[in-house]
Structures are given as C-alpha cells and as structure tokens.
Design a protein around this motif. Structure first.
Motif, short mmCIF file in Angstrom:
data_model
loop_
_atom_site.label_atom_id
_atom_site.label_comp_id
_atom_site.label_asym_id
_atom_site.label_seq_id
_atom_site.Cartn_x
_atom_site.Cartn_y
_atom_site.Cartn_z
N SER A 91 5.65 36.88 -63.18
CA SER A 91 4.96 35.86 -63.42
C SER A 91 3.38 36.09 -63.91
CB SER A 91 5.10 34.95 -62.09
OG SER A 91 4.45 35.34 -61.03
N GLU A 92 2.96 35.13 -64.09
CA GLU A 92 1.40 34.96 -64.44
C GLU A 92 0.02 36.21 -63.79
OE1 GLU A 92 -1.67 31.93 -65.56
OE2 GLU A 92 0.02 31.23 -67.09
N GLY B 161 -6.85 42.25 -71.30
CA GLY B 161 -6.24 43.11 -72.71
C GLY B 161 -5.14 42.85 -72.43
N ASP B 162 -4.11 42.23 -72.13
CA ASP B 162 -3.20 41.16 -73.05
C ASP B 162 -2.78 39.96 -73.35
OD1 ASP B 162 -1.29 43.25 -70.96
OD2 ASP B 162 -0.38 42.03 -69.40
N SER C 46 7.70 36.42 -74.09
CA SER C 46 7.46 37.72 -74.18
C SER C 46 9.16 37.98 -73.10
CB SER C 46 7.33 38.63 -74.45
OG SER C 46 8.00 39.86 -74.26
N ALA C 47 7.85 36.84 -71.92
CA ALA C 47 8.03 37.20 -70.67
C ALA C 47 9.93 36.85 -70.39
CB ALA C 47 8.01 36.85 -69.16
N LEU C 48 9.52 34.97 -71.18
CA LEU C 48 10.24 33.62 -70.99
C LEU C 48 11.15 34.30 -71.43
CD1 LEU C 48 8.06 30.75 -71.60
CD2 LEU C 48 9.35 31.43 -69.75
#
Length: 64
Positions: free
Chosen positions: A38-39, A45-46, A54-56
C-alpha cells in the motif's frame, strides 16, 4: 508457492482500517501465502506514480 500479491488502495482517512487489514493479513504473510503493498510503503526518493503503477500491475488482488 508464490505468494498472492495484494495491492491495498485506501483513503488516508481510512488509515486505521488499512492498519487493521495489515494485522489480519499477518499470518498469511508469515506463511508466505500473501504479500501486500500500500502507499504507506513509499519511501522518500521513490517515483511515486511509477512505484504505485508497478505495484498495481504486479498485483493479483486489488482491494479498494
């Protein structure tokens, strides 16, 4: 066995519920059956948008 990748989308107003969900997933995570994202896992820095996309894209399950 590859763990199911779970993307958790939530409003910041619901952060308490996201935390409770994380607690409920703890046993499955420890058993290697689930990995969640999750967020709140973003770090300074991300690239925010790229990391979320990318996670989705890699998620097996999306919880909204």
């Amino acid at each position: 066995m590859t763990p199911a990748r779970v993307f958790i989308a939530y409003s910041h107003l619901d952060a308490l519920f996201r935390h409770e969900l994380d607690q409920q997933l703890t046993l499955l995570t420890r058993k290697g059956q689930v990995s969640s994202w999750s967020e709140h896992q973003l770090v300074p820095g991300d690239e925010r948008l790229e990391t979320i996309e990318s996670a989705l894209d890699s998620a097996d399950v999306i919880l909204i």
